[in-house]
Design a protein around this motif. Sequence first.
Motif, PDB file in Angstrom:
ATOM      1  N   HIS A 176     -31.078   5.084  76.909  1.00  0.00           N
ATOM      2  CA  HIS A 176     -32.234   5.506  77.709  1.00  0.00           C
ATOM      3  C   HIS A 176     -32.596   4.432  78.737  1.00  0.00           C
ATOM      4  N   ARG A 179     -30.093   4.515  81.480  1.00  0.00           N
ATOM      5  CA  ARG A 179     -30.299   5.697  82.324  1.00  0.00           C
ATOM      6  C   ARG A 179     -31.453   5.478  83.290  1.00  0.00           C
ATOM      7  N   GLN A 180     -32.524   4.832  82.826  1.00  0.00           N
ATOM      8  CA  GLN A 180     -33.665   4.549  83.703  1.00  0.00           C
ATOM      9  C   GLN A 180     -33.269   3.624  84.846  1.00  0.00           C
ATOM     10  N   VAL A 184     -27.934   8.629  85.509  1.00  0.00           N
ATOM     11  CA  VAL A 184     -27.276   9.447  84.498  1.00  0.00           C
ATOM     12  C   VAL A 184     -25.787   9.141  84.390  1.00  0.00           C
ATOM     13  N   ALA A 187     -25.018   5.912  82.564  1.00  0.00           N
ATOM     14  CA  ALA A 187     -25.443   6.070  81.173  1.00  0.00           C
ATOM     15  C   ALA A 187     -24.433   6.914  80.404  1.00  0.00           C
ATOM     16  N   ASN A 188     -23.912   7.964  81.042  1.00  0.00           N
ATOM     17  CA  ASN A 188     -22.904   8.804  80.399  1.00  0.00           C
ATOM     18  C   ASN A 188     -21.638   8.027  80.089  1.00  0.00           C
ATOM     19  N   SER A 198     -25.185  10.973  75.602  1.00  0.00           N
ATOM     20  CA  SER A 198     -26.067  10.139  76.416  1.00  0.00           C
ATOM     21  C   SER A 198     -27.529  10.494  76.198  1.00  0.00           C
ATOM     22  N   HIS A 199     -27.769  11.647  75.593  1.00  0.00           N
ATOM     23  CA  HIS A 199     -29.134  12.025  75.210  1.00  0.00           C
ATOM     24  C   HIS A 199     -29.038  12.885  73.973  1.00  0.00           C
ATOM     25  N   ASN A 312     -32.923  15.462  80.836  1.00  0.00           N
ATOM     26  CA  ASN A 312     -33.238  14.562  81.937  1.00  0.00           C
ATOM     27  C   ASN A 312     -32.184  14.622  83.047  1.00  0.00           C
TER      28      ASN A 312
END
Length: 346
Positions: A176, A179-180, A184, A187-188, A198-199, A312
């Motif tokens: 997270h 990702r911020q 995305v 993060a993936n 990733s989420h 997200n």
Amino acid sequence: MTDDLTPNGPLVVCLVSDELLSFEFGIAYEVFGLPRPEFGQDWYRFETAAVKPGFIKSSGDLSVYVQNGLELIAEADLVIIPGWPDVSSPVASEVVDALQAAYDKGARIASLCSGVVVLAETGLLDNRTATTHWRFVDLISEKFPLIHFDPDVLYVDDGRTLTAAGSAAGMDLCIHIVRQKYGVEKANIVAQGLVMPSHRNGGQSQVIPKPVPKEYESCRIGQTIEKMLNDLGGDISVKELAKEAGMSLRTFQRRFEAHTGCSPSAWILNERLRLACEILEQEADGDLEDIAMRSGFCSLATMRHHFRQRLNVSPSAYRSGFVNRQNSQRVSRATQNGFFATGASA
């Protein structure tokens, strides 16, 4: 001559102590400290800090050498507190002072699992929401009554204080944070290196032991779930499902949640999201409106809403990220490794 790919991004400092819990430390290192030359120089710098530099003991009867003292925390953009060995022991005053000073200078501080007791000692969680492993909630709440603990989430992001529930939830929180900061797509990529989504939907309530429903009820619920799976694109009425299962609406909802870990409506939404993701991964040129209808969302606007709220990311961005990962020979495992986990298997 090769380019210098030494990271020059935010400084992440992981606070370590004697009896270090090496799994939680490994999570922090894997996400923030592992070299990632594919991202260039704009990536995290990772360091460790302890009250006294030198060798410390860690779980598994290992010795770890820590080069830096607490003074490094003053330079951190992000401080990670991995699981703390003993949630009932006092935290050294110099650790509390260092964390408070770092926070005052603008650092974010994140705790993983039982590491929340260290963050709690600083007073920075007073009158805020936090989480930790469900086994520790009552004990820590008694000691820190000004903190509102939510035992039913994987992590809490309260701006500059962040807390994760169990050990695996620490990975969710770290992804997270990535990702911020980096978006995305990166993060993936990091999540895929960990072979994890990733989420992740859901919360600790999915893994807290639940009563096992009676066999005949479980069987009827199982048949109903099979029917729901075969008609995700249709108009699914919970009231009609209860009638088909031979139960009152209230009993059906209660037994369904006991069996799956979530309400019928939440389960249906979860499965429709999973189906939509499968179609997006398989059909690079598929019409988004058509995919929304086939997934049971009735409209693209509704599908977009749930993608952004739960994942997200928009449907088109999800598909683009998957295609890009395929092109870089990265295989998506979103639906294979429990991306949309339901029930006790989450």
